[in-house]
Design a protein around this motif. Structure first.
Motif, PDB file in Angstrom:
ATOM      1  N   LEU A 158       4.126   2.221   9.212  1.00  0.00           N
ATOM      2  CA  LEU A 158       5.468   2.247   8.628  1.00  0.00           C
ATOM      3  C   LEU A 158       6.102   3.636   8.690  1.00  0.00           C
ATOM      4  N   ALA A 159       5.670   4.446   9.660  1.00  0.00           N
ATOM      5  CA  ALA A 159       6.165   5.828   9.746  1.00  0.00           C
ATOM      6  C   ALA A 159       7.203   6.026  10.839  1.00  0.00           C
TER       7      ALA A 159
ATOM      8  N   ALA B  31       1.820   6.348   5.431  1.00  0.00           N
ATOM      9  CA  ALA B  31       2.837   5.546   6.121  1.00  0.00           C
ATOM     10  C   ALA B  31       2.426   5.278   7.564  1.00  0.00           C
ATOM     11  N   ARG B  32       1.850   6.288   8.194  1.00  0.00           N
ATOM     12  CA  ARG B  32       1.394   6.129   9.580  1.00  0.00           C
ATOM     13  C   ARG B  32       0.225   5.148   9.654  1.00  0.00           C
TER      14      ARG B  32
ATOM     15  N   LYS C 117       0.840  -1.199   0.000  1.00  0.00           N
ATOM     16  CA  LYS C 117       0.000   0.000   0.000  1.00  0.00           C
ATOM     17  C   LYS C 117       0.875   1.250   0.000  1.00  0.00           C
ATOM     18  N   LEU C 118       1.926   1.235   0.792  1.00  0.00           N
ATOM     19  CA  LEU C 118       2.836   2.377   0.850  1.00  0.00           C
ATOM     20  C   LEU C 118       3.582   2.541  -0.474  1.00  0.00           C
ATOM     21  N   MET C 119       3.992   1.436  -1.080  1.00  0.00           N
ATOM     22  CA  MET C 119       4.701   1.519  -2.359  1.00  0.00           C
ATOM     23  C   MET C 119       3.803   2.112  -3.440  1.00  0.00           C
ATOM     24  N   HIS C 120       2.535   1.693  -3.449  1.00  0.00           N
ATOM     25  CA  HIS C 120       1.593   2.289  -4.399  1.00  0.00           C
ATOM     26  C   HIS C 120       1.487   3.796  -4.156  1.00  0.00           C
TER      27      HIS C 120
ATOM     28  N   LEU D 187      11.631   6.018   3.407  1.00  0.00           N
ATOM     29  CA  LEU D 187      10.626   4.961   3.546  1.00  0.00           C
ATOM     30  C   LEU D 187      11.078   3.686   2.844  1.00  0.00           C
ATOM     31  N   ALA D 188      11.684   3.827   1.676  1.00  0.00           N
ATOM     32  CA  ALA D 188      12.187   2.661   0.952  1.00  0.00           C
ATOM     33  C   ALA D 188      13.327   1.995   1.714  1.00  0.00           C
TER      34      ALA D 188
END
Length: 264
Positions: free
Chosen positions: A167-168, A162-163, A55-58, A201-202
């Motif tokens: 993943l933040a 991200a949050r 989801k974050l990558m999208h 993030l990556a």
């Protein structure tokens, strides 16, 4: 001996008429129902990611795919379509333009390279202030500052996603914010931009520099086709028409054309 008929490979093979293998998996039986991003990243890294990471990558791609034909990459696609080139050539040319030094792919790659190496140097005992000063003395720190406007409108939205996905709170994103504080103390305009946040993030997802370089190639992809489609709907060669009033001519002044009267 390496045969051109049977090159050694870990990437995959197509057995036409029976099956295809993608990184050791049957592409249809094992991966046929995979999310496209899942397949794309698996091909690059060899790793499978869960729904939150995907989801974050999208989001990393969605948030920066601007459909504005004035942007340098979209302009190339628009001009190609206006010249009646094909969609694939228009998009390929625009993606090639995304590999720019000041904006686009290059800053993202330089940003993740800096964050990964900076974290290693900090672990070895180097102070952040000293690290930033040394880096600035040698080269620019990519991912901070923005040519058009110091504020990057994409970051609050990306940070929220991200949050939402949990993943933040990774170490590289925390480091990116610490670097931002150091740079803004020198110049308030040096706020974090999209390249630094995307790279952080990556990195927190385990991407290496090379892996992220491949991943970010289609990052502006979704905004390119609309510009080409719109340009193709207009008359050929009419993407950026200019009237004479908009041209500041500084050449030879207006003059009579020799023989003009006699030729009438």
């Amino acid at each position: 001996m390496i045969s051109s008929d049977r090159p050694p490979t870990w990437a995959g093979k197509a057995f036409v008429g029976t099956r295809a293998v993608f990184r050791g998996h049957d592409q249809h039986a094992d991966l046929g129902r995979a999310d496209w991003m899942d397949l794309f990243v698996f091909g690059i890294t060899g790793r499978r990611y869960g729904p939150a990471a995907l989801k974050l990558m999208h989001a990393l791609w969605v948030g920066t795919s601007y459909a504005d034909v004035r942007l340098w990459n979209n302009r190339v696609a628009g001009l190609a379509a206006s010249a009646r080139s094909t969609p694939s050539l228009a998009v390929a040319a625009a993606l090639g333009m995304c590999e720019a030094t000041v904006y686009g792919g290059h800053p993202c790659v330089r940003a993740i390279d800096f964050l990964l190496s900076a974290r290693q140097r900090l672990a070895q005992g180097e102070a952040l202030e000293s690290l930033v000063a040394t880096e600035l003395a040698e080269r620019r720190i990519y991912g901070y500052g923005r040519p058009i406007h110091a504020t990057d409108e994409r970051l609050p939205w990306l940070q929220e996603i991200a949050r939402e996905q949990g993943l933040a709170d990774g170490p590289h994103l925390a480091l990116a914010r610490q670097v931002e504080a150091q740079l803004c103390a020198r110049d308030p305009r040096l706020k974090m931009n999209y390249a630094a946040m995307a790279a952080a993030l990556a990195a927190d997802l385990g991407f290496s520099v090379v892996e992220f370089h491949h991943f970010q190639v289609p990052m502006a992809m979704a905004g390119i086709p609309p510009c080409a489609v719109e340009a193709a709907e207009r008359p050929a060669g009419a993407l950026f028409p200019l009237s004479c009033e908009h041209i500041r001519y500084e050449g030879v002044p207006k003059r009579a054309w020799p023989g003009r009267a006699q030729n009438r």
